[in-house]
Scaffold this active site. Sequence first.
Site, PDB file in Angstrom:
ATOM      1  N   HIS A 129      24.514  -8.547 -97.531  1.00 49.37           N
ATOM      2  CA  HIS A 129      24.750  -8.955 -98.909  1.00 49.37           C
ATOM      3  C   HIS A 129      26.219  -9.346 -99.032  1.00 49.37           C
ATOM      4  O   HIS A 129      27.100  -8.498 -99.171  1.00 49.37           O
ATOM      5  CB  HIS A 129      24.424  -7.822 -99.878  1.00 49.37           C
ATOM      6  CG  HIS A 129      22.974  -7.480 -99.944  1.00 49.37           C
ATOM      7  ND1 HIS A 129      22.086  -8.148-100.750  1.00 49.37           N
ATOM      8  CD2 HIS A 129      22.250  -6.551 -99.285  1.00 49.37           C
ATOM      9  CE1 HIS A 129      20.873  -7.630-100.598  1.00 49.37           C
ATOM     10  NE2 HIS A 129      20.956  -6.671 -99.709  1.00 49.37           N
ATOM     11  N   VAL A 130      26.496 -10.633 -98.972  1.00 54.45           N
ATOM     12  CA  VAL A 130      27.879 -11.111 -99.032  1.00 54.45           C
ATOM     13  C   VAL A 130      27.869 -12.534 -99.570  1.00 54.45           C
ATOM     14  O   VAL A 130      26.961 -13.314 -99.293  1.00 54.45           O
ATOM     15  CB  VAL A 130      28.546 -11.053 -97.631  1.00 54.45           C
ATOM     16  CG1 VAL A 130      27.850 -11.975 -96.642  1.00 54.45           C
ATOM     17  CG2 VAL A 130      30.031 -11.354 -97.713  1.00 54.45           C
TER      18      VAL A 130
END
EC number: 2.8.2.-
Length: 433
Positions: A168-169
């Site tokens: 998650h980035v």
Amino acid sequence: MKKKQQHPGGGADPWPHGAPLGGAPAGLGSWKRRVSLLPFLRFSLRDYGFCMATLLVFCLGSLFYQLSGGPPRFLLDLRQYLGNSTYLDDHGPPPSKVLPFPSQVVYNRVGKCGSRTVVLLLRILSEKHGFNLVTSDIHNKTRLTKNEQMELIKNISTAEQPYLFTRHVHFLNFSRFGGDQPVYINIIRDPVNRFLSNYFFRRFGDWRGEQNHMIRTPSMRQEERYLDINECILENYPECSNPRLFYIIPYFCGQHPRCREPGEWALERAKLNVNENFLLVGILEELEDVLLLLERFLPHYFKGVLSIYKDPEHRKLGNMTVTVKKTVPSPEAVQILYQRMRYEYEFYHYVKEQFHLLKRKFGLKSHVSKPPLRPQFFIPTPLETEEPIDDEEQDDEKWLEDIYKRLGSQLQALLIPKEHPGPQMFTGHRIVN
């Protein structure tokens, strides 16, 4: 008995098998002997005419080439398709080995958009197809400083290829720091549905356990935990207002500070990155078609993914992550959310149109109607899976390991071919900070 050949001057022929290399002595039959030794030089007038016609065509083609400035367009296209070849390529040292498919793939998964479902599938597929699944032990930081970006890109780029990195980035520009830009993939969903899924998950968790939500949000007060969704929206609580609702676009816009500000700049930059850096951005509401297209585009990673996804054993895993106690807000509250998330919806509809265009190119039919005035809710069925996380996500990789400890042996026996040597689960799994 075979009679000996006679020399024209009388007696046996001194060269019964033909004249020596130095040639026959000058005489009446010497020229005829040389011609008989080179039968391939004999040709008719028709053959001579054919050769001259070929030479003429070649000369005319060369003239056309020079006058037109180069080869025909179809030849250029063919060269581009087949690749250029030079004498050095054919006779020099062998070129470095290049995989005939994208060997660097990044899935910067958006929270609460089906990513846990896909990660479970990737666990199985990495074992089945032998690619390197690279994950991160950091799950609650999507925005990075310049130094953090450089460090993460360096760690990803040194992974053994072919690899698929997932975390998650927000979008990372590898080329900005001198790296090779990988192929990006992602999945998004209806923005209001994503918000509701996150809202209730933070408070009540999912079917994995009644106390799961307590572990994730231990500091949440009881009055906040049981805050009515309509009150949160209508009374303009911070959790239900901008910029907290501006969530999906930053994953595609990138790490620039303006990417976190709701507005046209971030929206247009996100669209540009989708066009230039993402191989596929799918829609969660049409997840089976997403998986089908991933299998078409990246077969070395996703071959057989749809059959695994439809398997009953995999469905059991998905059912454990459905958010509980989810309710639908009032029409008035929905309309307010829709207005607050107008940039998110413009981006969502743009991605949806691009996705449906890809489906049509592959012959997949989409039942598409005109966008409603306010979003239609996609209420999860028992077979829909949910994934946790917003910026407060904890250790979801630990949860994945626990799932496989309980059901991994059943999945391995059911989904991995028998001829597979049967290594331990997750041998291709690597952690990157």
